[in-house]
Design a protein around this motif. Structure first.
Motif, short mmCIF file in Angstrom:
data_model
loop_
_atom_site.label_atom_id
_atom_site.label_comp_id
_atom_site.label_asym_id
_atom_site.label_seq_id
_atom_site.Cartn_x
_atom_site.Cartn_y
_atom_site.Cartn_z
N TYR A 1 0.83 -1.22 0.00
CA TYR A 1 0.00 0.00 0.00
C TYR A 1 0.86 1.27 0.00
N ALA A 2 0.21 2.36 -0.45
CA ALA A 2 0.85 3.68 -0.37
C ALA A 2 0.69 4.24 1.04
N LEU A 3 -0.41 3.83 1.69
CA LEU A 3 -0.73 4.39 3.00
C LEU A 3 -1.49 3.36 3.81
N ILE A 4 -1.06 3.18 5.05
CA ILE A 4 -1.82 2.36 6.02
C ILE A 4 -2.27 3.29 7.13
N LEU A 5 -3.56 3.30 7.41
CA LEU A 5 -4.12 4.15 8.46
C LEU A 5 -4.67 3.27 9.56
N VAL A 6 -4.34 3.61 10.80
CA VAL A 6 -4.88 2.79 11.91
C VAL A 6 -5.11 3.61 13.17
N ASN A 7 -6.31 3.40 13.71
CA ASN A 7 -6.65 3.84 15.06
C ASN A 7 -6.69 2.52 15.84
N PRO A 8 -5.58 2.11 16.46
CA PRO A 8 -5.48 0.73 16.93
C PRO A 8 -6.40 0.38 18.10
N LYS B 1 -1.59 -5.15 23.93
CA LYS B 1 -0.36 -4.59 23.38
C LYS B 1 0.16 -5.35 22.17
N GLN B 2 -0.01 -6.67 22.22
CA GLN B 2 0.56 -7.48 21.13
C GLN B 2 -0.09 -7.16 19.79
N VAL B 3 -1.42 -7.02 19.80
CA VAL B 3 -2.14 -6.70 18.56
C VAL B 3 -1.70 -5.33 18.06
N VAL B 4 -1.63 -4.36 18.98
CA VAL B 4 -1.28 -2.99 18.60
C VAL B 4 0.14 -2.94 18.04
N THR B 5 1.07 -3.60 18.73
CA THR B 5 2.47 -3.60 18.28
C THR B 5 2.61 -4.27 16.92
N THR B 6 1.89 -5.39 16.73
CA THR B 6 1.95 -6.07 15.43
C THR B 6 1.42 -5.16 14.33
N MET B 7 0.32 -4.49 14.60
CA MET B 7 -0.25 -3.58 13.59
C MET B 7 0.78 -2.53 13.17
N LEU B 8 1.51 -1.98 14.15
CA LEU B 8 2.44 -0.89 13.86
C LEU B 8 3.74 -1.42 13.25
N GLN B 9 4.31 -2.45 13.86
CA GLN B 9 5.64 -2.88 13.41
C GLN B 9 5.61 -3.65 12.10
N GLU B 10 4.58 -4.45 11.88
CA GLU B 10 4.55 -5.25 10.64
C GLU B 10 4.06 -4.46 9.44
N ALA B 11 3.60 -3.23 9.68
CA ALA B 11 3.11 -2.39 8.57
C ALA B 11 4.19 -2.23 7.50
N ALA B 12 5.45 -2.20 7.94
CA ALA B 12 6.56 -2.01 7.00
C ALA B 12 6.55 -3.07 5.89
N GLY C 1 -0.19 5.14 25.46
CA GLY C 1 1.03 4.55 24.91
C GLY C 1 1.58 5.15 23.63
N ALA C 2 1.19 6.40 23.30
CA ALA C 2 1.74 7.00 22.07
C ALA C 2 3.28 7.03 22.07
N PRO C 3 3.93 7.41 23.19
CA PRO C 3 5.40 7.46 23.15
C PRO C 3 6.03 6.09 22.88
N SER C 4 5.48 5.01 23.48
CA SER C 4 6.10 3.70 23.22
C SER C 4 5.74 3.21 21.81
N ALA C 5 4.57 3.59 21.31
CA ALA C 5 4.21 3.25 19.92
C ALA C 5 5.18 3.94 18.96
N GLN C 6 5.53 5.18 19.28
CA GLN C 6 6.47 5.90 18.41
C GLN C 6 7.83 5.18 18.40
N LYS C 7 8.25 4.68 19.57
CA LYS C 7 9.52 3.93 19.64
C LYS C 7 9.44 2.66 18.79
N ASN C 8 8.31 1.95 18.90
CA ASN C 8 8.14 0.72 18.12
C ASN C 8 8.17 1.00 16.62
N MET C 9 7.53 2.08 16.22
CA MET C 9 7.52 2.43 14.80
C MET C 9 8.92 2.82 14.34
#
Ligand SMILES: C[S@@+](CC[C@H](N)C(=O)[O-])C[C@H]1O[C@@H](n2cnc3c(N)ncnc32)[C@H](O)[C@@H]1O
Length: 211
Positions: free
Chosen positions: A132-139, A145-156, A174-182
């Motif tokens: 995709y050109a763009l993935i959008l998510v309101n997790p 946490k596992q679902v949210v982290t998978t959504m963010l990290q596997e997007a690549a 958890g925005a700051p830790s999500a930013q770290k994961n991304m």
């Protein structure tokens, strides 16, 4: 994810059995007056979630690469339908909640974008094979946490070169830790917009941003 994994009735249940309580409302998103039908057993059934609105508003502050869009965890469809309408894109809209998927189909139809969207069941990226050109998510914070982290990290793995992941999270959820994961997954992650404790995070895949 199946109902037996969770206790009680949650919006991410595969087949919510809560009694139907349909609601209809109009909402202006990115300059388009949209009409939504929602029901019990889906996320933010009474109005468009504030985080979702904040993420959609942030799209006007960033560049959006050309190509298909993925609305991950579509719910009753506000994100995918707005993007299809406002940016004339093809959008894949996925969720695990069958009741939400039925509503998303109805909402796509009644907002005139049914031909531009493909709505199907996918547990995170399990049924996704495109890039995709763009993935959008309101997790789904409540899914854990596992679902949210998978959504963010596997997007690549599901973005074309130069494609973007844009996510909304509250600072207190958890925005700051999500930013770290991304940042770990993409090598970059920026806060592109903030509103009342909601952070809009953006990562770009495979760019030469550090060159
Ligand atoms: C916070 S809600 C956002 C819904 C919608 N995008 C909106 O903005 O109103 C998160 C959505 O993710 C879905 N979800 C939960 N677990 C999921 C999973 N494993 N795979 C895909 N979607 C999931 C939920 O059913 C829910 O509809």
């Amino acid at each position: 994810m199946t109902e037996k994994n969770i206790s009680g009735e949650q919006y991410f249940t595969a087949n919510p059995n809560a009694e139907h309580h349909y609601q209809n409302f109009d909402f202006d998103l990115l300059g388009h007056e949209l009409h939504f039908t929602t029901d019990s057993g889906v996320f933010s059934k009474s109005t468009v979630d504030f985080g979702t609105r904040t993420m959609l508003d942030a799209l006007e502050k960033t560049s959006i690469p050309i190509g298909k869009v993925l609305d991950l965890g579509t719910g009753y469809g506000p994100v995918g339908i707005t993007v299809a309408k406002a940016y004339q894109r093809h959008v894949d809209m996925v969720d695990v909640n069958e009741r939400a998927l039925d509503l998303a189909r109805k909402n796509a139809q009644q907002n005139g974008v049914a031909q531009q969207v493909n709505i199907f069941n996918s547990d995170v990226y399990a049924s996704i094979s495109d890039k995709y050109a763009l993935i959008l998510v309101n997790p789904p914070i409540r899914a854990g946490k596992q679902v949210v982290t998978t959504m963010l990290q596997e997007a690549a793995n599901y973005l074309q070169d130069g494609g973007k992941l844009i996510a909304v999270l509250q600072k207190k959820q958890g925005a700051p830790s999500a930013q770290k994961n991304m940042s770990l997954a993409f090598g970059n992650a920026q806060v592109i917009h903030k509103n009342k404790g909601y952070y809009i995070l953006e990562s770009t895949y495979g760019t030469n941003t550090d060159i």
